[in-house]
Design an enzyme around this catalytic site. Structure first.
Site, PDB file in Angstrom:
ATOM      1  N   LYS A  74      36.257  27.060 122.038  1.00  0.00           N
ATOM      2  CA  LYS A  74      36.869  28.132 121.225  1.00  0.00           C
ATOM      3  C   LYS A  74      35.712  28.919 120.618  1.00  0.00           C
ATOM      4  O   LYS A  74      35.122  28.513 119.616  1.00  0.00           O
ATOM      5  CB  LYS A  74      37.760  27.539 120.140  1.00  0.00           C
TER       6      LYS A  74
ATOM      7  N   GLU B 258      37.031  36.839 124.351  1.00  0.00           N
ATOM      8  CA  GLU B 258      36.348  36.825 123.053  1.00  0.00           C
ATOM      9  C   GLU B 258      35.011  37.538 123.188  1.00  0.00           C
ATOM     10  O   GLU B 258      34.257  37.271 124.133  1.00  0.00           O
ATOM     11  CB  GLU B 258      36.130  35.358 122.648  1.00  0.00           C
TER      12      GLU B 258
ATOM     13  N   LYS C 114      40.028  22.460 115.567  1.00  0.00           N
ATOM     14  CA  LYS C 114      38.851  23.007 114.878  1.00  0.00           C
ATOM     15  C   LYS C 114      37.882  21.892 114.499  1.00  0.00           C
ATOM     16  O   LYS C 114      38.292  20.897 113.894  1.00  0.00           O
ATOM     17  CB  LYS C 114      39.297  23.760 113.631  1.00  0.00           C
TER      18      LYS C 114
HETATM   19  P1  NAD Z   1      41.706  31.630 115.112  1.00  0.00           P
HETATM   20  O1  NAD Z   1      40.379  32.266 115.190  1.00  0.00           O
HETATM   21  O2  NAD Z   1      41.769  30.355 114.352  1.00  0.00           O
HETATM   22  O3  NAD Z   1      42.264  31.338 116.601  1.00  0.00           O
HETATM   23  C1  NAD Z   1      42.761  32.330 117.494  1.00  0.00           C
HETATM   24  C2  NAD Z   1      41.680  33.071 118.214  1.00  0.00           C
HETATM   25  O4  NAD Z   1      40.828  32.179 118.912  1.00  0.00           O
HETATM   26  C3  NAD Z   1      42.159  33.989 119.328  1.00  0.00           C
HETATM   27  O5  NAD Z   1      42.689  35.190 118.829  1.00  0.00           O
HETATM   28  C4  NAD Z   1      40.895  34.190 120.107  1.00  0.00           C
HETATM   29  O6  NAD Z   1      40.211  35.281 119.555  1.00  0.00           O
HETATM   30  C5  NAD Z   1      40.077  32.966 119.814  1.00  0.00           C
HETATM   31  N1  NAD Z   1      39.674  32.178 120.995  1.00  0.00           N
HETATM   32  C6  NAD Z   1      38.390  31.771 121.239  1.00  0.00           C
HETATM   33  N2  NAD Z   1      38.314  31.089 122.379  1.00  0.00           N
HETATM   34  C7  NAD Z   1      39.574  31.058 122.908  1.00  0.00           C
HETATM   35  C8  NAD Z   1      40.137  30.486 124.090  1.00  0.00           C
HETATM   36  N3  NAD Z   1      39.394  29.774 124.954  1.00  0.00           N
HETATM   37  N4  NAD Z   1      41.462  30.649 124.316  1.00  0.00           N
HETATM   38  C9  NAD Z   1      42.241  31.337 123.440  1.00  0.00           C
HETATM   39  N5  NAD Z   1      41.766  31.898 122.287  1.00  0.00           N
HETATM   40  C10 NAD Z   1      40.452  31.753 122.022  1.00  0.00           C
HETATM   41  O7  NAD Z   1      42.789  32.548 114.573  1.00  0.00           O
HETATM   42  P2  NAD Z   1      42.676  33.963 113.891  1.00  0.00           P
HETATM   43  O8  NAD Z   1      44.091  34.329 113.674  1.00  0.00           O
HETATM   44  O9  NAD Z   1      41.783  34.856 114.667  1.00  0.00           O
HETATM   45  O10 NAD Z   1      41.964  33.684 112.535  1.00  0.00           O
HETATM   46  C11 NAD Z   1      42.376  32.732 111.644  1.00  0.00           C
HETATM   47  C12 NAD Z   1      41.117  32.066 111.162  1.00  0.00           C
HETATM   48  O11 NAD Z   1      40.231  33.073 110.698  1.00  0.00           O
HETATM   49  C13 NAD Z   1      41.426  31.182 109.982  1.00  0.00           C
HETATM   50  O12 NAD Z   1      41.669  29.858 110.404  1.00  0.00           O
HETATM   51  C14 NAD Z   1      40.177  31.315 109.144  1.00  0.00           C
HETATM   52  O13 NAD Z   1      39.290  30.267 109.454  1.00  0.00           O
HETATM   53  C15 NAD Z   1      39.575  32.628 109.564  1.00  0.00           C
HETATM   54  N6  NAD Z   1      39.726  33.590 108.472  1.00  0.00           N
HETATM   55  C16 NAD Z   1      38.818  33.523 107.501  1.00  0.00           C
HETATM   56  C17 NAD Z   1      38.902  34.380 106.410  1.00  0.00           C
HETATM   57  C18 NAD Z   1      37.852  34.292 105.358  1.00  0.00           C
HETATM   58  O14 NAD Z   1      37.979  34.992 104.342  1.00  0.00           O
HETATM   59  N7  NAD Z   1      36.828  33.478 105.512  1.00  0.00           N
HETATM   60  C19 NAD Z   1      39.953  35.309 106.321  1.00  0.00           C
HETATM   61  C20 NAD Z   1      40.884  35.353 107.361  1.00  0.00           C
HETATM   62  C21 NAD Z   1      40.771  34.488 108.422  1.00  0.00           C
END
Ligand code: NAD
Length: 322
Positions: free
Chosen positions: A112, A166, A305
């Protein structure tokens, strides 16, 4: 504070953090802190569904952009992933699949990557469009600004192809970029994810290409050809010289899944780019359809994760900007 007000407060805080993270590319808190508050909200919403708010982050993917860049509606929505943090969650997921299909389904376990999700469209053998995930329904058209080193402009396949992948900035490029920015007194980027995301909309092409962005395809959202499995769709991408991650394991039992998760975790820090976990996906496309989707993520996939590298909630002392 009563439950209803706590839910409202959490929605406000998390939406503020999401704006800073997705739009400004300058997170106010660590992912661990964000995930902790998100989990508190999720648990409260499960217990008190009558207080669930329409703009709750548990109901939406990412965040809507409202700047000057042209917005494009995704032909096929872009989803997020359900998150899990323990092997027990993965076992539960696999058991759920077993109950649904009546057998141990074949799944893939993939890295990921910790970058930004993009939708890329090819038509008639040419790269037509690159769009950010945005809120999953529509994203920003970055076709003319995104400079992605390993993404071919032309491919041999002449049909219509919509890909998901990505975009990342390699760790070594990120370090060098921040070193130069530090020397020039410019604000530093928090991490390669923010640097990659912030580099997609640079107007100066020379500057954009110096960011050395790379993309890795992790799925096909649409293709004129039909594929029986997810792995067959990725093989098709490889045949077309499209960049696909080499770290993918096909597993047919929970013990094989556990082994693959461990293999990826062991290689985690030696990879040239950041990863924040692994993704487990049902391989057969018919089974994927059968499992379906929620409003936010597919029921046939889950993210596992790994523990965060650094648990710092004090990000405010660094100002991150493009
Ligand atoms: P995510 O990043 O947890 O997971 C989904 C994403 O994983 C997909 O959209 C894709 O971009 C990615 N991905 C990477 N490799 C992949 C693969 N092999 N197959 C499929 N998808 C793949 O989810 P999200 O909705 O993008 O973000 C949520 C996360 O973002 C939260 O868990 C948090 O950790 C982070 N976040 C942090 C803040 C902050 O203030 N620090 C704010 C918002 C979100």
């Amino acid at each position: 504070m009563d439950v209803e007000n706590r839910i409202k407060e959490l929605v406000d805080i998390l939406n503020k953090y999401s704006k800073a993270y997705y739009i400004d590319n300058s997170p106010l808190v660590s992912d661990v802190e964000y995930d902790r508050l998100y989990k508190e909200l999720e648990d409260l919403e499960k217990k008190y569904p009558e207080y669930v708010m329409e703009d709750s982050p548990t109901k939406t993917v990412g965040i809507k952009h409202n700047n000057k860049i042209k917005t494009i509606t995704h032909e096929i929505p872009m989803y997020s992933l359900e998150n899990s943090y323990s092997i027990e969650d993965i076992k539960e997921f696999y058991t759920r699949l077993y109950k649904l299909f009546g057998l141990n389904p074949e799944v893939t376990v993939e890295v990921k990557m910790d970058g930004a999700a993009l939708s890329v469209t090819y038509d008639n053998g040419r790269l037509q469009q690159i769009v950010t995930r945005g809120d999953g329904k529509s994203g920003e058209d970055i076709t003319n600004t995104a400079v992605i080193k390993n993404l071919p402009k032309k491919i041999s396949y002449k049909g219509r192809l919509i890909l998901r992948g990505e975009v990342i900035m390699p760790k070594v490029v990120f370090k060098q970029l921040n070193k130069i920015r530090g020397e020039m007194g410019q604000p530093l980027f928090a991490n390669p994810r923010n640097a990659a995301s912030g580099s997609l909309k640079l107007i100066n092409i020379k500057e954009a290409s110096s960011r050395e962005l790379e993309m890795y395809i992790y799925g096909t959202a649409y293709c004129d050809e039909e594929f029986i499995t997810h792995t067959a769709s990725l093989d098709f991408c490889k045949e077309n010289n499209l960049p696909v991650s080499q770290y993918l394991y096909v597993c047919s039992s929970i013990s094989e899944v556990e082994q693959a998760l461990k293999t990826i975790e062991d290689m985690r820090f030696s990879l040239p780019y950041d990863i924040d976990g692994a993704v487990i996906k049902v391989n057969n496309k018919d089974y994927q359809e059968e499992a379906g989707w929620t409003a936010k993520f597919p029921r046939w996939a889950i993210a596992y994760k790994y523990k965060a590298q650094q648990v710092s909630t004090k990000l405010l002392d660094v100002i991150f900007q493009v």
